[in-house]
Motif scaffolding. Structure first.
Motif, mmCIF file in Angstrom:
data_model
loop_
_atom_site.group_PDB
_atom_site.id
_atom_site.type_symbol
_atom_site.label_atom_id
_atom_site.label_comp_id
_atom_site.label_asym_id
_atom_site.label_seq_id
_atom_site.Cartn_x
_atom_site.Cartn_y
_atom_site.Cartn_z
ATOM 1 N N SER A 77 0.739 -1.304 0.123
ATOM 2 C CA SER A 77 -0.034 -0.072 -0.170
ATOM 3 C C SER A 77 0.803 1.216 0.072
ATOM 4 N N ARG A 78 2.121 1.061 0.278
ATOM 5 C CA ARG A 78 3.096 2.430 0.170
ATOM 6 C C ARG A 78 3.840 2.423 -0.956
ATOM 7 N N GLY A 79 3.624 1.448 -1.895
ATOM 8 C CA GLY A 79 4.229 1.436 -3.286
ATOM 9 C C GLY A 79 5.559 1.097 -3.239
ATOM 10 N N MET A 80 5.907 0.089 -2.380
ATOM 11 C CA MET A 80 6.985 -0.795 -2.319
ATOM 12 C C MET A 80 6.869 -2.259 -3.082
ATOM 13 N N LEU A 81 7.990 -2.674 -3.896
ATOM 14 C CA LEU A 81 7.777 -3.804 -4.688
ATOM 15 C C LEU A 81 7.951 -4.940 -3.677
ATOM 16 N N MET A 82 6.865 -5.687 -3.648
ATOM 17 C CA MET A 82 6.989 -7.061 -2.976
ATOM 18 C C MET A 82 7.138 -8.370 -4.113
ATOM 19 N N TYR A 83 7.075 -8.135 -5.260
ATOM 20 C CA TYR A 83 7.304 -8.959 -5.904
ATOM 21 C C TYR A 83 7.715 -8.619 -7.338
ATOM 22 N N HIS A 84 8.608 -9.022 -8.036
ATOM 23 C CA HIS A 84 8.888 -8.346 -9.627
ATOM 24 C C HIS A 84 9.807 -9.518 -10.116
ATOM 25 N N VAL A 85 9.570 -9.666 -11.592
ATOM 26 C CA VAL A 85 10.473 -10.689 -12.177
ATOM 27 C C VAL A 85 11.624 -10.585 -12.065
ATOM 28 N N ASN A 125 6.700 8.258 -9.286
ATOM 29 C CA ASN A 125 6.178 8.704 -10.648
ATOM 30 C C ASN A 125 5.859 7.691 -11.374
ATOM 31 N N ASN A 126 4.858 6.552 -10.912
ATOM 32 C CA ASN A 126 4.328 5.685 -11.720
ATOM 33 C C ASN A 126 2.751 5.686 -11.343
ATOM 34 N N LYS A 127 1.854 6.400 -12.359
ATOM 35 C CA LYS A 127 0.460 6.468 -12.618
ATOM 36 C C LYS A 127 -0.231 5.554 -12.122
ATOM 37 N N VAL A 128 0.346 4.300 -12.434
ATOM 38 C CA VAL A 128 -0.765 3.056 -11.841
ATOM 39 C C VAL A 128 -0.280 2.676 -10.384
ATOM 40 N N ILE A 129 0.777 2.893 -9.901
ATOM 41 C CA ILE A 129 0.940 2.615 -8.491
ATOM 42 C C ILE A 129 0.141 3.774 -7.580
ATOM 43 N N GLU A 130 0.420 5.009 -8.086
ATOM 44 C CA GLU A 130 -0.670 6.285 -7.545
ATOM 45 C C GLU A 130 -2.224 5.767 -7.503
ATOM 46 N N GLU A 131 -2.677 5.044 -8.746
ATOM 47 C CA GLU A 131 -4.013 4.640 -8.618
ATOM 48 C C GLU A 131 -4.270 3.655 -7.856
ATOM 49 N N LEU A 132 -3.206 2.576 -7.426
ATOM 50 C CA LEU A 132 -3.479 1.554 -6.541
ATOM 51 C C LEU A 132 -3.257 2.051 -5.207
ATOM 52 N N VAL A 152 4.221 5.415 -19.193
ATOM 53 C CA VAL A 152 5.785 5.330 -19.215
ATOM 54 C C VAL A 152 6.230 4.869 -17.680
ATOM 55 N N ASN A 153 6.753 3.846 -17.673
ATOM 56 C CA ASN A 153 7.361 3.181 -16.475
ATOM 57 C C ASN A 153 8.592 3.658 -16.061
ATOM 58 N N SER A 154 8.977 3.232 -14.810
ATOM 59 C CA SER A 154 10.251 4.038 -14.077
ATOM 60 C C SER A 154 11.328 3.731 -14.867
ATOM 61 N N ARG A 155 11.366 2.687 -15.794
ATOM 62 C CA ARG A 155 12.528 2.669 -16.779
ATOM 63 C C ARG A 155 12.302 3.276 -18.204
ATOM 64 N N ASP A 156 11.238 4.357 -18.298
ATOM 65 C CA ASP A 156 11.196 4.853 -19.298
ATOM 66 C C ASP A 156 10.758 4.360 -20.650
ATOM 67 N N LEU A 182 1.402 -1.106 -21.507
ATOM 68 C CA LEU A 182 -0.107 -0.982 -21.483
ATOM 69 C C LEU A 182 -0.389 -2.000 -20.329
ATOM 70 N N ALA A 183 -0.824 -1.347 -19.276
ATOM 71 C CA ALA A 183 -0.934 -2.263 -17.756
ATOM 72 C C ALA A 183 -2.320 -2.032 -17.416
ATOM 73 N N GLY A 184 -2.493 -3.525 -16.899
ATOM 74 C CA GLY A 184 -4.055 -3.368 -16.132
ATOM 75 C C GLY A 184 -3.443 -3.633 -14.628
ATOM 76 N N TYR A 185 -4.419 -3.234 -13.596
ATOM 77 C CA TYR A 185 -4.016 -3.349 -12.371
ATOM 78 C C TYR A 185 -5.179 -3.386 -11.398
ATOM 79 N N ALA A 186 -5.032 -4.264 -10.109
ATOM 80 C CA ALA A 186 -6.309 -4.507 -9.487
ATOM 81 C C ALA A 186 -5.749 -4.497 -7.826
ATOM 82 N N VAL A 187 -6.606 -4.198 -7.090
ATOM 83 C CA VAL A 187 -6.195 -4.164 -5.547
ATOM 84 C C VAL A 187 -6.742 -5.370 -4.893
ATOM 85 N N ILE A 188 -5.759 -6.054 -3.953
ATOM 86 C CA ILE A 188 -6.295 -7.073 -3.086
ATOM 87 C C ILE A 188 -7.140 -6.539 -1.854
#
Length: 522
Positions: A204-212, A223-230, A241-245, A249-255
């Protein structure tokens, strides 16, 4: 330099054809890109929502496992029996398959038993408000990620142990090690594809808990619009545009249980690549037609110019007084009709090629069934015509095992086998689609969901009674729903049928669940 009428006619005709072809190609290209973009966003959004539900289910099952252990401990053990507590903690790690380690504390938060790997913590007090929260609230708790005493980045899931009087006597809690292989890796790691699609999870704070990329776990993303929405608790899809410029195309959902967010995204460049390939193919196939048209126009321009040249010659002769009394400039109107017919033929050929390309874009190349784009178009047509229909969504059971055991080529043969069986059973009563991966959809106009369920059950029984291309029968699970009885919009209808499908999966597989018998989440 003065131009002849033949050159002017040829130039104007060629310019007209080139501009028409260019505008048609550009319009088709733009439409195809937009369609691909919309489908990718819709798919990623639905996928993120599905994974959010699955992840929440894992967490709830883990809470129930801990709660059962806490209930047993409250009746059967003294906190002085370290050996028994250690065995119980190790049992939870082995049986839950989602916890990296387990600790059992007394009512003061002193660790009395642990699973293997953290035995050195016995006798130590729990540290941090998140780890002892259950001792204060008397409720199950799931913490935000934090760094534990062992130096690991963890999520702590705990539940209180209550004595016979209902008072808090201790706590049993389990940790998920975020920087090591854990339930999120097992659950989400299989969703990374060679086409660049991948899934990541933030708290909920925007910290990566899982990533490839495991090295990014624990990183805060700004500075990530998707994470601000989450963070606001929203779900949906967007291009960003993600943090790596990189355009994604992203879809997002909250647990809902934890406030964590799941993002499924794909690079825009790779998602829209098919539109570029189609444009190139259309250009390559159009060039010969353009060359043929140019030669035909040159011929027709000469025929058009010839009568005018004769008229000029007649005028010169008359000027000299030697011209004839009557003027015969040739078969003018027949020539004009031939030119018109040739151009119409040329454009007819072009339209036929466009129709062919559109048909190809609506068909799954592996199974020959219609694809998701065609499904959307048909259901829109049925909805506009106010024609009710039922929908079956089915998914091959344990298809990953088939691919892992027999190889992806054999898996493709199984998909084609199922598609053929679906087509044979459906006939003219409906239409079959490949929805994606091992998921298929059948649309039955004018049928109720119960009729659709019986239809799906007959198909299921037939398929399970016959050996598939891998030498053994396959089974599938399915969900059915009806429009407008269960939903007034197609997207909601597919969600309801999908929930029925996953209910069938969760309750034994190889079965059909109808929306009439299973009340999905509204």
């Amino acid at each position: 330099m003065k131009r002849s009428i033949k050159q002017l006619l040829l130039g104007m005709a060629l310019l007209s054809i080139i501009l028409t072809l260019a505008s048609s190609l550009y319009a088709g290209y733009r439409a195809d890109r937009q369609t691909l973009k919309d489908i990718t966003l819709e798919t990623n959004s639905a996928y993120a929502q599905k994974l959010a539900k699955i992840t929440e289910g894992y967490l709830l099952r883990t809470e129930r496992t801990l709660a059962y252990s806490a209930s047993s401990l409250s009746k059967a053990v003294s906190f002085e029996n370290t050996e028994y507590l250690n065995r119980e903690a190790e049992r939870l790690v082995v049986q839950s398959e989602s916890l990296s380690s387990v600790v059992i504390t007394d009512g003061r938060g002193i660790i009395r038993g642990t699973s293997k790997g953290v035995e050195g913590l016995v006798g130590e007090p729990m540290q941090g408000t998140d780890t002892v929260k259950s001792l204060h609230t008397g409720l199950p708790e799931i913490s935000e990620p934090f760094t534990s005493k062992t130096g690991r980045l963890i999520v702590f899931i705990s539940t209180p142990i209550l004595n016979a009087d209902g008072e808090i006597a201790g706590m049993v809690g389990g940790s998920i090690y975020l920087s090591e292989e854990n339930v999120l890796y097992n659950l989400l790691g299989q969703h990374f594809y060679e086409d660049g699609s991948y899934v990541y999870v933030v708290d909920s704070r925007g910290m990566l808990m899982y990533h490839v990329d495991p090295s990014r776990v624990g990183e805060y993303v700004d500075n990530n619009k998707v994470i601000e929405e989450l963070k606001r608790g929203n779900e949906g899809s967007m291009q960003l545009v993600n943090s790596r410029d990189q355009k994604m195309l992203a879809g997002y959902a909250v647990i809902p249980l934890t406030g964590w967010g799941i993002v499924s995204q794909r690079p825009a460049e790779k998602a829209l690549a098919p539109a570029n390939r189609m444009l190139l193919e259309m250009i390559v196939k159009t060039i010969p037609l353009l060359i043929l048209s140019a030669l035909l126009i040159l011929y027709m321009a000469s025929r058009i110019a010839r009568p005018l040249e004769r008229l000029a010659g007649y005028a010169a002769d008359h000027k000299n007084g030697t011209g004839p009394q009557t003027v015969d400039s040739g078969a003018w109107y027949r020539e004009a009709i031939e030119l018109d017919r040739a151009l119409n033929d040329s454009f007819m050929n072009y339209r036929e090629q466009m129709d062919h390309f559109i048909l190809e874009s609506s068909t799954d190349p592996l199974t020959g069934l219609f694809n998701r784009r065609a499904l959307t178009e048909q259901t829109c047509t049925l909805t506009e015509q106010k024609t009710g229909f039922s929908l079956i969504i089915l998914d091959i059971d344990r298809f990953k095992r088939i691919n892992d055991t027999y190889g992806h080529s054999a898996g493709d043969e199984v998909l084609k086998f199922l598609a053929r069986k679906m087509t044979e059973h459906t006939g003219t009563a409906g239409t079959c689609y490949r929805y994606g991966g091992e998921e298929f959809v059948i649309v039955l106009p004018g049928r109720t969901s119960r009729e659709a369920a019986r239809f799906a059950d007959r198909l299921r029984i037939d398929i399970s009674a016959e050996n598939s291309p891998v030498g053994e029968p396959i089974t599938f699970s399915a969900g059915t729903a009806q429009l407008p009885e269960h939903a007034i919009h197609f997207l909601r209808l597919i969600e309801i049928a999908d929930e029925c499908l996953y209910y069938a999966k969760e309750n034994g597989r190889n079965r059909v669940v109808d929306a009439e018998e299973f009340q999905p989440t509204v």
